[in-house]
Design a protein around this motif. Structure first.
Motif, PDB file in Angstrom:
ATOM      1  N   GLY A 264       0.783  -1.362   0.030  1.00 20.50           N
ATOM      2  CA  GLY A 264       0.036   0.039  -0.068  1.00 20.50           C
ATOM      3  C   GLY A 264       1.053   1.334  -0.164  1.00 20.50           C
ATOM      4  O   GLY A 264       0.624   2.323  -0.864  1.00 20.50           O
ATOM      5  N   THR A 265       2.025   1.139   0.781  1.00 22.83           N
ATOM      6  CA  THR A 265       2.938   2.241   0.863  1.00 22.83           C
ATOM      7  C   THR A 265       4.157   1.532   0.771  1.00 22.83           C
ATOM      8  O   THR A 265       4.320   0.086   1.058  1.00 22.83           O
ATOM      9  CB  THR A 265       2.830   3.088   2.053  1.00 22.83           C
ATOM     10  OG1 THR A 265       3.008   2.279   3.150  1.00 22.83           O
ATOM     11  CG2 THR A 265       1.392   3.738   2.194  1.00 22.83           C
ATOM     12  N   HIS A 266       5.332   1.979   0.490  1.00 31.49           N
ATOM     13  CA  HIS A 266       6.780   1.460   0.261  1.00 31.49           C
ATOM     14  C   HIS A 266       7.568   2.283   0.861  1.00 31.49           C
ATOM     15  O   HIS A 266       7.691   3.506   0.831  1.00 31.49           O
ATOM     16  CB  HIS A 266       6.929   1.233  -1.307  1.00 31.49           C
ATOM     17  CG  HIS A 266       7.138   2.373  -2.044  1.00 31.49           C
ATOM     18  ND1 HIS A 266       6.008   3.200  -2.893  1.00 31.49           N
ATOM     19  CD2 HIS A 266       8.460   3.112  -2.289  1.00 31.49           C
ATOM     20  CE1 HIS A 266       6.692   4.232  -3.247  1.00 31.49           C
ATOM     21  NE2 HIS A 266       7.838   4.215  -3.234  1.00 31.49           N
TER      22      HIS A 266
ATOM     23  N   GLN B  70      12.063  -0.532  -1.045  1.00 30.05           N
ATOM     24  CA  GLN B  70      10.985  -1.308  -1.771  1.00 30.05           C
ATOM     25  C   GLN B  70      10.645  -0.846  -3.216  1.00 30.05           C
ATOM     26  O   GLN B  70       9.865  -1.584  -3.942  1.00 30.05           O
ATOM     27  CB  GLN B  70       9.567  -1.357  -0.684  1.00 30.05           C
ATOM     28  CG  GLN B  70      10.041  -2.384   0.334  1.00 30.05           C
ATOM     29  CD  GLN B  70       8.808  -2.122   1.460  1.00 30.05           C
ATOM     30  OE1 GLN B  70       8.319  -1.187   1.448  1.00 30.05           O
ATOM     31  NE2 GLN B  70       8.705  -3.143   2.011  1.00 30.05           N
ATOM     32  N   ALA B  71      11.052   0.338  -3.591  1.00 29.84           N
ATOM     33  CA  ALA B  71      10.549   0.858  -4.903  1.00 29.84           C
ATOM     34  C   ALA B  71      11.002  -0.019  -5.883  1.00 29.84           C
ATOM     35  O   ALA B  71      10.376  -0.508  -6.838  1.00 29.84           O
ATOM     36  CB  ALA B  71      11.098   2.287  -5.039  1.00 29.84           C
ATOM     37  N   GLU B  72      12.230  -0.571  -5.901  1.00 23.86           N
ATOM     38  CA  GLU B  72      12.742  -1.273  -6.954  1.00 23.86           C
ATOM     39  C   GLU B  72      12.115  -2.667  -6.909  1.00 23.86           C
ATOM     40  O   GLU B  72      12.026  -3.283  -7.923  1.00 23.86           O
ATOM     41  CB  GLU B  72      14.620  -1.360  -7.048  1.00 23.86           C
ATOM     42  CG  GLU B  72      15.122  -0.469  -7.811  1.00 23.86           C
ATOM     43  CD  GLU B  72      16.311  -0.601  -8.147  1.00 23.86           C
ATOM     44  OE1 GLU B  72      17.183  -0.618  -7.033  1.00 23.86           O
ATOM     45  OE2 GLU B  72      16.765  -1.331  -9.229  1.00 23.86           O
TER      46      GLU B  72
ATOM     47  N   ARG C 273      14.761   3.843  -8.922  1.00 17.57           N
ATOM     48  CA  ARG C 273      15.489   4.033  -7.823  1.00 17.57           C
ATOM     49  C   ARG C 273      15.929   5.659  -7.599  1.00 17.57           C
ATOM     50  O   ARG C 273      15.900   6.225  -6.461  1.00 17.57           O
ATOM     51  CB  ARG C 273      16.649   3.262  -7.933  1.00 17.57           C
ATOM     52  CG  ARG C 273      17.461   3.306  -6.602  1.00 17.57           C
ATOM     53  CD  ARG C 273      18.580   2.234  -6.713  1.00 17.57           C
ATOM     54  NE  ARG C 273      19.717   2.427  -7.590  1.00 17.57           N
ATOM     55  CZ  ARG C 273      19.788   1.667  -8.679  1.00 17.57           C
ATOM     56  NH1 ARG C 273      19.110   0.519  -8.807  1.00 17.57           N
ATOM     57  NH2 ARG C 273      20.740   1.847  -9.221  1.00 17.57           N
ATOM     58  N   LEU C 274      16.186   6.119  -8.851  1.00 13.91           N
ATOM     59  CA  LEU C 274      16.778   7.583  -8.901  1.00 13.91           C
ATOM     60  C   LEU C 274      15.693   8.377  -8.356  1.00 13.91           C
ATOM     61  O   LEU C 274      15.720   9.466  -7.420  1.00 13.91           O
ATOM     62  CB  LEU C 274      17.173   7.784 -10.183  1.00 13.91           C
ATOM     63  CG  LEU C 274      17.382   9.367 -10.560  1.00 13.91           C
ATOM     64  CD1 LEU C 274      18.324   9.857  -9.526  1.00 13.91           C
ATOM     65  CD2 LEU C 274      17.796   9.644 -12.010  1.00 13.91           C
ATOM     66  N   LEU C 275      14.213   8.290  -8.981  1.00  9.97           N
ATOM     67  CA  LEU C 275      13.148   9.163  -8.517  1.00  9.97           C
ATOM     68  C   LEU C 275      13.128   8.708  -6.871  1.00  9.97           C
ATOM     69  O   LEU C 275      12.770   9.825  -6.219  1.00  9.97           O
ATOM     70  CB  LEU C 275      11.982   8.755  -9.210  1.00  9.97           C
ATOM     71  CG  LEU C 275      11.866   9.268 -10.474  1.00  9.97           C
ATOM     72  CD1 LEU C 275      11.023   8.467 -11.326  1.00  9.97           C
ATOM     73  CD2 LEU C 275      11.850  10.466 -10.541  1.00  9.97           C
TER      74      LEU C 275
END
Lengths: 292, 292
Positions: free
Chosen positions: A78-80, A84-86, B98-100
Motif C-alpha cells: 500500500g505504501t513502500h 522497496q521501490a525497486e 530508484r533515482l526518483l
C-alpha cells in the motif's frame, strides 16, 4: 485447455486453483524457489520453479504445451519504503516480462492479467494511487507490446477490494472480524469501499479463461473492471458486520487520519466483463465467512 | 541551477555535458561503478557513483542540493535476446525508479526525461515498436506517479533519429560515412527517416532545462516531440550523402528485407516544444560531420 498459473499461493490464487482443480482443468503453478508447496501437493497440482533463468523457463513451458497463462502473482504494498521501490518494479514488471519472453515460440495463445482500481486515482484514465498501481500500469504497457508481437490474446481484470475466508492479508474485513476487546483506531470512515466476494472473483477469472480459451484466433488486449458495483462507506461496512456478528465492534472513528491519496470513491470508468455478474452481497459474504 | 545528469557518456549526453560546461551550468554526472571517467575528468565535471543503494544515492543527492535531473541514460536495443528482456526493464525502468525514489525529500524540483518516437508505431497513441520503446512507456507511467506525489515538474522529450560527430552507435549515418569499397547490403530503402542534428538536440535539452528551472512553482508532466520535421527516404539520405561526399556510396538496395515492425513513416502526433526550432538541415549536418 492447459493453464499456467502465477500467484497460486496468494489469496485469490489459492481459491482459484481449488476451483480449477474441482473443474478438472489442467493447471500448473509457476512458483518461486522458496514457495511452500504443501497446499499444491495436497491438491495434486504440479508446479514449475522459476529460478530466474528465462531459457529454462521457456523449456519448461514448452514441455507442458500450455494454452494460456493466468497471472495473479504480485508484490502488493500500500505504501513502500525507499528500498522497496525497486522490489515493486522487479516483482510486478521484470518478473512477468521474463515470463512473457519465455512464451515466445510456445503453444500459449492467451494471457490473463491482473490490474487494480488504484490505477485510476480520482477516477482518472491513468493516475496511480501508489507505486504498486504504477507498476501495474507499467506492466500493462509491456504486456501490450507482447500481445501485439506474440499475437496472443490478453485480458486484464482490474480488481478492487476483495474478501473471503482464509484471508491472511492485512485488510479491513479480516481485521474487523478478528477484533476483540480493544477499540480499533480508524480514520473518519467516510471513504466508499466496494468489496467483491472471493467466489465472484474466482468466477470472473473462470469466465475470462473460457472467453480467452474458446475465442477465435486473433489477438487483442482488453481491460475489464471486476467489482460488486455496490459501494459502502467504511462506517456502513462496520455497521453491517456488527449486524451479522450480532455484537458491537469497538471502533474509535477519526483516531487516525485518512491515508495520503485515500480513495474516497472507487473508480467507475471500467467496462464490465460481459457475461459475468457478481452474485454475493457484502452482507451475504460476511455471513459466509462467519459461518465457515 | 544545479543539474544531475544521467547518461553523460552516451552520444547525446557527451555533447550535452560539453555544452552545459561551456555555459557554466553546474552539472554533476550520475555514473555506474564501471563508467570510464576520462572525459568527465577532462571537462572537470564531478560525478556521483550509483552503487544500487537508494539510501546512499539519496544522501549524495541531498549533499549537492540539485535543482533538477536530466535523464538520458538508457539501454538501447533495437531487438533483444530472451536474456536481454529483463535487462531492458532493469536499465530503463528499475534504475530511474530508484533515482526518483532517491529524490524524495531533496531540493530537486524537476526531472527532464527522454522518450522515443518508437512509442508510437503506426502513429498510434501508444504502440511500441520494440521492447526498448515499451520500457520507455512503462517508465513514463512510473514517472507520472512520482511527478504527482513528489510535486515535481516533468518534461519528457521524445526523440527520433539523431546524428552528429563522434557517434559510435551502430546507426545508418556513421555506417554510410565509414563505408569504403564493399557494397552495403540494405533494405529496399523506401522507409522515411527524420534525423535531427546533435546541436539541435542539445539546444532542445538546454531549452527544456530553462523552461523547467525557471517555471513558477507547481508541477506537471508534459511530453514533447523533438525532430527536424523533415523526412527523407533512406534512398534519398544516401543520395544526399553521395552529393556531400562527392562520390558514390556502393549500396545493394533490397539485399536485406525490412526489419520486423520497420517504421515506414515517423510519428507525427507529437507536440513541438514551444520556443525550440531545429535549424540544421540534413545536408548541412552531414557536411559538418564530413568537415570535422
Amino acid at each position: 485447455m492447459k493453464l499456467l498459473l502465477t500467484g497460486s499461493t496468494g489469496f485469490i490464487g489459492s481459491h482459484l486453483i481449488q476451483k480449477l482443480t474441482e473443474l478438472g482443468i489442467s493447471t500448473t503453478a509457476l512458483i518461486r524457489p522458496n514457495t511452500v508447496t504443501t497446499r499444491l501437493d495436497q491438491l495434486g497440482v504440479p508446479y514449475i520453479v522459476d529460478t530466474g533463468d528465462v531459457a529454462a523457463l521457456h523449456r519448461d513451458i514448452k514441455t507442458y504445451s500450455f494454452t494460456g497463462v493466468v497471472h495473479l502473482a504480485s508484490l502488493f504494498l500500500g505504501t513502500h519504503s525507499p528500498e522497496q521501490a525497486e522490489q515493486l518494479i522487479h516483482s510486478n514488471v521484470s518478473f512477468p516480462t521474463r515470463l512473457l519472453e519465455a512464451l515466445k515460440g510456445t503453444t500459449v495463445r492467451w494471457f490473463l492479467n491482473t490490474g487494480t482500481f488504484w490505477q485510476h486515482y480520482n477516477n482518472e484514465e491513468y493516475r496511480a494511487v501508489n507505486l504498486y498501481a504504477a507498476s501495474k500500469q507499467a506492466f500493462q504497457d509491456v504486456l501490450n507490446y507482447y500481445a501485439d508481437t506474440l499475437k496472443i490474446r490478453v485480458i486484464t481484470l482490474k480488481l478492487n477490494d476483495t474478501y473471503g475466508p482464509n484471508d491472511t492479508r492485512k485488510k479491513i474485513i479480516p481485521l474487523l472480524l478478528s477484533q476483540s476487546g480493544v477499540s480499533l483506531l480508524l480514520s473518519p470512515g467516510e471513504q466508499c469501499l466496494d468489496f467483491t466476494y472471493i467466489d465472484d472473483i474466482v468466477n470472473a477469472y473462470c469466465h475470462a479463461i473460457t472467453v480467452l480459451d474458446t475465442a477465435e484466433s486473433g489477438y487483442y488486449d482488453d481491460v475489464y473492471a471486476i467489482s460488486s458495483g455496490q459501494s459502502y462507506t467504511l462506517k456502513q461496512v462496520v455497521s453491517l458486520m456488527e449486524e451479522c456478528l450480532e455484537k458491537p465492534i469497538p471502533v474509535e472513528w477519526g483516531a487516525t487520519p485518512y491515508r495520503e491519496r485515500e480513495v474516497m470513491y472507487p473508480w467507475t470508468g471500467g467496462r464490465v466483463l460481459p457475461g459475468w455478474t457478481p452474485t454475493i452481497s457484502l452482507k451475504e459474504g460476511i455471513k459466509r465467512i462467519i459461518t465457515l
